[in-house]
Design a protein around this motif. Structure first.
Motif, PDB file in Angstrom:
ATOM      1  N   ARG A 115       0.794  -1.165  -0.115  1.00  0.00           N
ATOM      2  CA  ARG A 115      -0.129   0.000  -0.136  1.00  0.00           C
ATOM      3  C   ARG A 115       0.781   1.286  -0.110  1.00  0.00           C
ATOM      4  O   ARG A 115       0.659   2.101  -0.768  1.00  0.00           O
ATOM      5  N   ARG A 116       1.893   1.383   0.766  1.00  0.00           N
ATOM      6  CA  ARG A 116       2.747   2.358   0.829  1.00  0.00           C
ATOM      7  C   ARG A 116       3.464   2.696  -0.574  1.00  0.00           C
ATOM      8  O   ARG A 116       3.626   3.687  -0.757  1.00  0.00           O
ATOM      9  N   ARG A 117       4.007   1.825  -1.154  1.00  0.00           N
ATOM     10  CA  ARG A 117       4.768   1.922  -2.372  1.00  0.00           C
ATOM     11  C   ARG A 117       3.974   1.911  -3.567  1.00  0.00           C
ATOM     12  O   ARG A 117       4.412   2.470  -4.792  1.00  0.00           O
TER      13      ARG A 117
END
Length: 254
Positions: A237-239
């Motif tokens: 999700r962060r990348r």
């Protein structure tokens, strides 16, 4: 320690984006100056009260290459981080010389890492590093194989034959096009940094992929990739935002 930074970028959108990302991810960096070209950059650095620890510089400016600016303001007593398109220059030259660089579109992790390498208030060696970078860029016999320290010795594999890297604590499994797997005594972070210039991308803490071997990207709550070897690779999700930006950039090139 607060770092004084300047940004040399001729695209207003790119400048604003970098400033926003620095504010969000690198709160210890304060932007104290901006310029949009070689001439305005020379004028900026001529200000007697300007103190700079690090300069973020695009290479292609509206009135010439940024190297003209660097030649004008020598000696250089600050660190330089180039912010540039991955398909424009031999990025390996930056690795070889020790010059920092960030590929467009900017990955927040790469930005934080590059800033973490800045060493303020120490004698910079930027002049020598830029000279080494230029020399290496002109080498027509650039090494195209990856040396891999394996359990049974050193192996050399064509970079273009590597499909993906898979983390396993302090080791990395390297998956090749022919189905072979090599276990290397290096962390996946090592290969992420080494091969960023070759369109390898870290989509998850445990996976770095060769973007040339992507077969399908499936959107949704948990987005994932299908690689040509059939492996499903989750995109964290962060990348994901930075990865989708990179995919859009690839579409624009084709």
């Amino acid at each position: 320690m607060l770092l004084n930074a300047v940004i040399i970028e001729d695209e207003r959108k790119g400048l604003v984006n970098l400033k926003n990302m620095l504010q969000l991810h690198c709160p210890d960096v304060e932007v104290v100056g901006e310029a949009d070209g070689v001439a305005t950059g020379v004028a900026l650095f001529a200000q007697p009260d300007l103190h700079v620890d690090v300069a973020f510089m695009d290479i292609n400016l509206s009135d010439g290459k940024v190297f003209r600016l660097l030649d004008e303001i020598r000696p250089i007593n600050f660190d330089v981080i180039f912010v540039t398109a991955y398909d424009q220059f031999a990025m390996k030259a930056f690795d070889y010389s020790g010059i920092g660089y960030i590929l467009k579109p900017i990955d927040p992790d790469r930005l934080v890492e590059a800033v973490g390498r800045v060493r303020p208030r120490q004698q910079a060696r930027t002049d020598e590093r830029i000279a080494a970078m230029r020399q290496y860029q002109g080498n027509p016999n650039t090494f195209k194989k990856l040396p891999i320290g394996a359990v049974d010795g050193m192996r050399f594999e064509e970079i273009s034959n590597i499909v993906r890297f898979e983390a396993d604590d302090n080791y990395t499994h390297i998956h090749l096009r022919d189905g072979q797997r090599i276990t290397a005594s290096r962390t996946i972070k090592h290969y992420e940094d080494l091969l960023a210039h070759c369109n390898f991308y870290r989509v998850h803490k445990g996976h770095v992929i060769n973007m040339n071997y992507m077969k399908r990207f499936v959107k949704g709550e948990g987005g994932y990739l299908i690689m040509e070897d059939g492996k499903r690779i989750d995109v964290s999700r962060r990348r994901r935002p930075a990865f989708l930006t990179r995919l859009r950039a690839l579409q624009e090139l084709n």
